[in-house]
Design a protein around this motif. Structure first.
Motif, PDB file in Angstrom:
ATOM      1  N   GLY A 148      12.049  -2.539 -11.890  1.00  0.00           N
ATOM      2  CA  GLY A 148      12.332  -1.660 -13.119  1.00  0.00           C
ATOM      3  C   GLY A 148      11.377  -0.536 -13.480  1.00  0.00           C
ATOM      4  N   HIS A 149      10.074  -0.746 -13.325  1.00  0.00           N
ATOM      5  CA  HIS A 149       9.114   0.222 -13.838  1.00  0.00           C
ATOM      6  C   HIS A 149       8.062   0.745 -13.105  1.00  0.00           C
ATOM      7  CE1 HIS A 149       7.471  -3.871 -14.329  1.00  0.00           C
ATOM      8  NE2 HIS A 149       6.270  -3.153 -14.487  1.00  0.00           N
ATOM      9  N   ARG A 150       7.481  -0.114 -11.903  1.00  0.00           N
ATOM     10  CA  ARG A 150       6.481   0.270 -11.321  1.00  0.00           C
ATOM     11  C   ARG A 150       6.789   1.515 -10.454  1.00  0.00           C
ATOM     12  NH1 ARG A 150       2.455  -4.018 -10.496  1.00  0.00           N
ATOM     13  NH2 ARG A 150       2.858  -5.731 -11.670  1.00  0.00           N
ATOM     14  N   THR A 151       5.417   2.130 -10.345  1.00  0.00           N
ATOM     15  CA  THR A 151       5.178   3.193  -8.923  1.00  0.00           C
ATOM     16  C   THR A 151       5.532   2.476  -7.795  1.00  0.00           C
ATOM     17  OG1 THR A 151       4.411   4.739 -10.601  1.00  0.00           O
ATOM     18  CG2 THR A 151       4.276   5.138  -8.229  1.00  0.00           C
ATOM     19  N   ILE A 152       6.459   3.021  -6.824  1.00  0.00           N
ATOM     20  CA  ILE A 152       6.456   2.282  -5.604  1.00  0.00           C
ATOM     21  C   ILE A 152       5.614   3.079  -4.555  1.00  0.00           C
ATOM     22  CG2 ILE A 152       7.619   1.594  -3.719  1.00  0.00           C
ATOM     23  CD1 ILE A 152       9.980   1.285  -5.879  1.00  0.00           C
ATOM     24  N   TRP A 153       4.736   2.425  -3.828  1.00  0.00           N
ATOM     25  CA  TRP A 153       4.278   3.031  -2.501  1.00  0.00           C
ATOM     26  C   TRP A 153       4.762   2.367  -1.377  1.00  0.00           C
ATOM     27  CZ3 TRP A 153       0.512   7.001  -3.958  1.00  0.00           C
ATOM     28  CH2 TRP A 153       0.079   6.974  -5.093  1.00  0.00           C
ATOM     29  N   THR A 154       5.090   3.187  -0.627  1.00  0.00           N
ATOM     30  CA  THR A 154       5.463   2.801   0.831  1.00  0.00           C
ATOM     31  C   THR A 154       4.469   3.076   2.087  1.00  0.00           C
ATOM     32  OG1 THR A 154       7.088   4.595   1.370  1.00  0.00           O
ATOM     33  CG2 THR A 154       7.907   2.722   0.311  1.00  0.00           C
ATOM     34  N   VAL A 155       4.341   2.100   2.745  1.00  0.00           N
ATOM     35  CA  VAL A 155       3.213   1.984   3.821  1.00  0.00           C
ATOM     36  C   VAL A 155       3.839   1.530   5.209  1.00  0.00           C
ATOM     37  CG1 VAL A 155       0.964   0.822   4.676  1.00  0.00           C
ATOM     38  CG2 VAL A 155       1.523   1.331   2.164  1.00  0.00           C
ATOM     39  N   VAL A 156       3.653   2.513   6.079  1.00  0.00           N
ATOM     40  CA  VAL A 156       4.306   2.277   7.353  1.00  0.00           C
ATOM     41  C   VAL A 156       3.078   2.266   8.333  1.00  0.00           C
ATOM     42  CG1 VAL A 156       5.661   2.893   9.471  1.00  0.00           C
ATOM     43  CG2 VAL A 156       6.716   2.678   7.171  1.00  0.00           C
ATOM     44  N   ASP A 157       2.828   1.401   9.206  1.00  0.00           N
ATOM     45  CA  ASP A 157       1.508   1.327  10.030  1.00  0.00           C
ATOM     46  C   ASP A 157       2.116   2.413  11.194  1.00  0.00           C
ATOM     47  OD1 ASP A 157      -0.371   1.142  11.749  1.00  0.00           O
ATOM     48  OD2 ASP A 157       0.022  -1.158  12.216  1.00  0.00           O
ATOM     49  N   VAL A 158       1.375   3.503  11.508  1.00  0.00           N
ATOM     50  CA  VAL A 158       1.456   4.336  12.691  1.00  0.00           C
ATOM     51  C   VAL A 158       0.345   4.229  13.549  1.00  0.00           C
ATOM     52  CG1 VAL A 158       3.351   6.025  11.143  1.00  0.00           C
ATOM     53  CG2 VAL A 158       0.820   6.390  11.153  1.00  0.00           C
ATOM     54  N   ARG A 159      -0.400   3.102  13.497  1.00  0.00           N
ATOM     55  CA  ARG A 159      -1.369   3.283  14.400  1.00  0.00           C
ATOM     56  C   ARG A 159      -2.516   4.144  14.536  1.00  0.00           C
ATOM     57  NH1 ARG A 159       0.805   0.475  18.812  1.00  0.00           N
ATOM     58  NH2 ARG A 159       2.447  -0.852  18.209  1.00  0.00           N
ATOM     59  N   ARG A 160      -3.426   3.744  15.059  1.00  0.00           N
ATOM     60  CA  ARG A 160      -4.747   4.543  15.236  1.00  0.00           C
ATOM     61  C   ARG A 160      -5.417   4.792  13.819  1.00  0.00           C
ATOM     62  NH1 ARG A 160      -3.164   9.817  18.011  1.00  0.00           N
ATOM     63  NH2 ARG A 160      -1.298   8.848  18.438  1.00  0.00           N
ATOM     64  N   GLY A 161      -5.239   3.639  13.109  1.00  0.00           N
ATOM     65  CA  GLY A 161      -6.039   3.529  11.654  1.00  0.00           C
ATOM     66  C   GLY A 161      -5.172   4.418  10.848  1.00  0.00           C
ATOM     67  N   GLU A 162      -3.895   4.906  10.903  1.00  0.00           N
ATOM     68  CA  GLU A 162      -3.384   5.712  10.024  1.00  0.00           C
ATOM     69  C   GLU A 162      -2.155   5.195   9.323  1.00  0.00           C
ATOM     70  OE1 GLU A 162      -4.761  10.246  10.300  1.00  0.00           O
ATOM     71  OE2 GLU A 162      -3.209   9.572  11.862  1.00  0.00           O
ATOM     72  N   PHE A 163      -1.810   5.483   8.296  1.00  0.00           N
ATOM     73  CA  PHE A 163      -0.600   4.727   7.554  1.00  0.00           C
ATOM     74  C   PHE A 163       0.389   6.011   7.131  1.00  0.00           C
ATOM     75  CE2 PHE A 163      -3.525   1.473   7.990  1.00  0.00           C
ATOM     76  CZ  PHE A 163      -2.794   0.322   8.156  1.00  0.00           C
ATOM     77  N   ALA A 164       1.566   5.911   7.374  1.00  0.00           N
ATOM     78  CA  ALA A 164       2.496   6.816   6.585  1.00  0.00           C
ATOM     79  C   ALA A 164       2.687   6.203   5.218  1.00  0.00           C
ATOM     80  CB  ALA A 164       3.833   6.753   7.460  1.00  0.00           C
ATOM     81  N   ILE A 165       2.482   6.998   4.355  1.00  0.00           N
ATOM     82  CA  ILE A 165       2.727   6.552   2.898  1.00  0.00           C
ATOM     83  C   ILE A 165       3.708   7.535   2.156  1.00  0.00           C
ATOM     84  CG2 ILE A 165       0.491   5.369   2.757  1.00  0.00           C
ATOM     85  CD1 ILE A 165      -0.484   7.564   0.971  1.00  0.00           C
ATOM     86  N   ALA A 166       4.372   7.047   1.093  1.00  0.00           N
ATOM     87  CA  ALA A 166       5.014   7.902   0.284  1.00  0.00           C
ATOM     88  C   ALA A 166       5.181   7.073  -1.094  1.00  0.00           C
ATOM     89  CB  ALA A 166       6.314   8.441   0.723  1.00  0.00           C
ATOM     90  N   ARG A 167       5.301   7.964  -2.146  1.00  0.00           N
ATOM     91  CA  ARG A 167       5.304   7.565  -3.511  1.00  0.00           C
ATOM     92  C   ARG A 167       6.870   7.859  -4.237  1.00  0.00           C
ATOM     93  NH1 ARG A 167       1.839  11.025  -6.338  1.00  0.00           N
ATOM     94  NH2 ARG A 167       3.824  11.693  -7.451  1.00  0.00           N
ATOM     95  N   TYR A 168       7.219   6.728  -4.863  1.00  0.00           N
ATOM     96  CA  TYR A 168       8.597   6.817  -5.702  1.00  0.00           C
ATOM     97  C   TYR A 168       8.472   6.211  -6.859  1.00  0.00           C
ATOM     98  CZ  TYR A 168       9.760   7.064  -0.855  1.00  0.00           C
ATOM     99  OH  TYR A 168       9.865   7.378   0.605  1.00  0.00           O
ATOM    100  N   ARG A 169       9.267   6.919  -7.774  1.00  0.00           N
ATOM    101  CA  ARG A 169       9.634   6.241  -9.040  1.00  0.00           C
ATOM    102  C   ARG A 169      11.076   5.760  -9.445  1.00  0.00           C
ATOM    103  NH1 ARG A 169      12.325  10.853 -11.869  1.00  0.00           N
ATOM    104  NH2 ARG A 169      11.549  12.316 -10.225  1.00  0.00           N
ATOM    105  N   PRO A 170      10.866   4.670  -9.902  1.00  0.00           N
ATOM    106  CA  PRO A 170      12.215   3.955 -10.106  1.00  0.00           C
ATOM    107  C   PRO A 170      13.203   4.716 -11.163  1.00  0.00           C
ATOM    108  CG  PRO A 170      10.605   2.674 -11.352  1.00  0.00           C
ATOM    109  CD  PRO A 170      10.036   3.990 -10.710  1.00  0.00           C
TER     110      PRO A 170
END
Lengths: 236, 334
Positions: free
Chosen positions: A106-128
């Motif tokens: 309903g209200h939270r900002t959503i952060w998505t995290v995908v492990d892409v190895r070598r200590g890095e993560f793919a991230i993106a931010r969403y609004r509901p």
């Protein structure tokens, strides 16, 4: 519209058969190295369950990443093979969108995290928004500390979803506005929904132009010594 | 029965698709990545896998068009299952399986090396077991006794570098660039293969090869010759190096012909495109009155027609792979 969604961008592989907005069948398996053994048998199973024949398909939705390169290519090559057989579209969808859509709140900002190895993560931010989510950032590859800094800088409540188990322990400790949640991996059912939206708005490229979303160049350096080495008779 | 097979080969740095009917290639197309890898001085697996997934769809279209075959006329699909680079193999294998499933056609995974063994059938109707075949490329060097299709005895293999790898390393020493085989072949034009006597390794092991020592010999020789100021022309040194590699490959292959009594000798792999080796093959075969079945160079290097001819063979023998089949990067001939 009858379509198949293929999700192999993370250790969680899944497929779904969807007609319009209704999921008719789905299958999944968690095994980082098993995508190639899972995929066609799972598709075959779902088609049998639903009673479709392959030629009933009108489009194939596929996760093009970010995620694990080999898994993405297994999924995309499979989607291309299926789609080429019937001359139907390949609709690319991205892993982080599928995660956010499934996690919608309903209200939270959503952060998505995908492990892409070598200590890095793919991230993106969403609004509901009513009925879904809207991406508010580009998809980027970051170190875990950068994710924490971004969440900290963002006012309000946050929900962090995806492969959070791979983040360093205690990364978000003391950050009480943020909580971690499921799903861990993107799922073909959610991916199908992302893809359906793109398909209905004609937001997909020609099949030959569908490419994996690597977000990184291959990890090689040009070996000038090997190329420029001159022999005793000059360079070749 | 001559099944019409759509075949895929993506084990290394060539994306290749072909349509084969029985033992006839109706089309044989490929997208070579040589230029892509040359700047790295060798094949980069991730670069190869990326290029495969970008070109396989349009190459498939091209292969069917050139063959004049409608997908509805296909009887089966074949793809290389191994050996090779895992990420590269998976692209062709996955695309092939999906194509087969979509059209509800039988699918068979093919051993890349068996593809090379069967490639001569595309051009030599009477190429049949028992036969001896030399398989030599950047990744492999082996002498195979083909007792029957599917029944292979590897008589010998390299104990260190593959022959193609030796060409690559030596071409680099000479400043000839990558890939080394074609570069050495071209540089040898007009050269005297007897100008420098480079060593022939493993004289006591009839069918095994060793090529890693040759680089040391060549480097030592060139250094000495440069110091004393009597470095022979490039063509002579290149021809002599080439002869050192070709000589052991040919002599050991024909020793296998003599010992097994095979009446036909074939071969595959990029090194079999070498002109000097092909010439020597013909000479040795003539002496013995045996038949040489070396396909054109384009069918010696990696291609999908060879996977198609093996696929047609096994599909007509009722072999079908499971949809759950995975690639096998370390697959070895048995």
């Amino acid at each position: 519209m009858k379509f198949l969604a293929i999700e192999t961008a993370t250790p969680g592989a899944s497929v779904a058969l969807v007609e319009d907005a209704t999921t008719l069948a789905a299958a999944s398996r968690i095994d980082r190295l098993g995508h190639a053994t899972f995929l066609v048998p799972a598709i075959d199973f779902c088609f049998h369950q639903v009673g479709w024949s392959p030629s009933d398909l009108e489009a194939v939705v596929v996760d093009v990443g970010p995620g694990l390169y080999t898994g993405i290519r297994v999924g995309l090559a499979t989607a291309q093979g299926l789609a080429a057989a019937f001359g139907i579209p390949v609709v690319p969808a991205v892993s982080v969108d599928a995660l956010a859509l499934e996690a919608r709140t309903g209200h939270r900002t959503i952060w998505t995290v995908v492990d892409v190895r070598r200590g890095e993560f793919a991230i993106a931010r969403y609004r509901p928004v009513p009925g879904g989510v809207v991406r508010d950032s580009s998809t980027e590859l970051v170190k875990p500390e950068v994710l924490r800094a971004q969440i900290e800088a963002r006012p309000g409540q946050s929900l962090v979803v995806g492969d959070v188990a791979q983040l360093p322990e205690g990364l978000l400790s003391g950050l009480h506005r943020a909580k971690m949640a499921k799903p861990r991996y993107p799922y073909a059912v959610a991916l199908a929904e992302v893809g359906r939206g793109r398909y209905e708005r004609d937001l997909y490229p020609a099949p030959d132009d569908v490419r994996p979303l690597y977000l990184r160049e291959p990890d090689v350096t040009i070996n000038w010594a090997k190329i420029r080495q001159e022999g005793p008779w000059g360079s070749g | 029965m001559n099944p019409t097979v759509l075949a895929f080969e993506t084990s290394c740095d060539e994306t290749a698709v072909a349509v084969v009917r029985g033992t006839e290639a109706l089309s044989n197309v490929l997208s070579s990545q040589v230029d892509l890898h040359a700047r790295f001085g060798g094949v980069v697996p991730e670069v190869a896998a990326r290029a495969h997934v970008e070109s396989i769809r349009s190459l498939t279209h091209q292969a069917l068009n050139e063959a004049g075959v409608h997908p509805a006329d296909l009887d089966g699909i074949a793809a290389t299952v191994g050996p090779g680079l895992v990420g590269a193999l998976l692209v062709g294998h996955s695309f092939a399986k999906a194509t087969a499933w979509a059209r509800q056609l039988p699918f068979v995974g093919i051993d890349h090396m068996e593809g090379h063994l069967m490639a001569p059938r595309l051009q030599f109707d009477d190429f049949a077991p028992p036969a001896i075949a030399l398989l030599a490329s950047g990744g492999h060097s082996q002498i195979v006794h083909v007792r029957d299709w599917g029944d292979y005895e590897v008589l010998g293999h390299t104990i260190d570098d593959a022959a193609g790898e030796a060409f690559d390393k030596l071409a680099r020493v000479m400043g000839l660039g990558f890939p080394g085989g074609p570069a050495m072949d071209a540089a040898s034009d007009g050269g005297d293969p007897a100008a420098v006597a480079f060593p022939r390794a493993l004289p006591d092991r009839p069918f095994h090869f060793s090529f890693s020592g040759l680089k040391t010999s060549v480097v030592t020789y060139i250094n000495k010759a440069q110091k004393s100021g009597d470095l022979p022309p490039l063509a002579d040194v290149a021809a002599s190096i080439q002869e050192a590699i070709v000589d052991v490959l040919v002599n050991k292959t024909f020793k296998a012909v003599d010992e097994t009594g095979a009446r036909v000798v074939g071969g595959g792999g990029g090194v079999l495109a070498n002109r000097r080796l092909r010439h020597r093959f013909a000479e040795e075969a003539d002496k013995r009155g045996v038949q040489v079945a070396l396909p054109d160079p384009v069918l010696c290097t990696d291609n999908a027609a060879m996977i198609g001819v093996a696929g047609a063979h096994w599909l007509s023998h009722g072999r079908i792979s499971d949809w759950a089949e995975n690639v096998d990067p370390g697959l070895a001939l048995t």
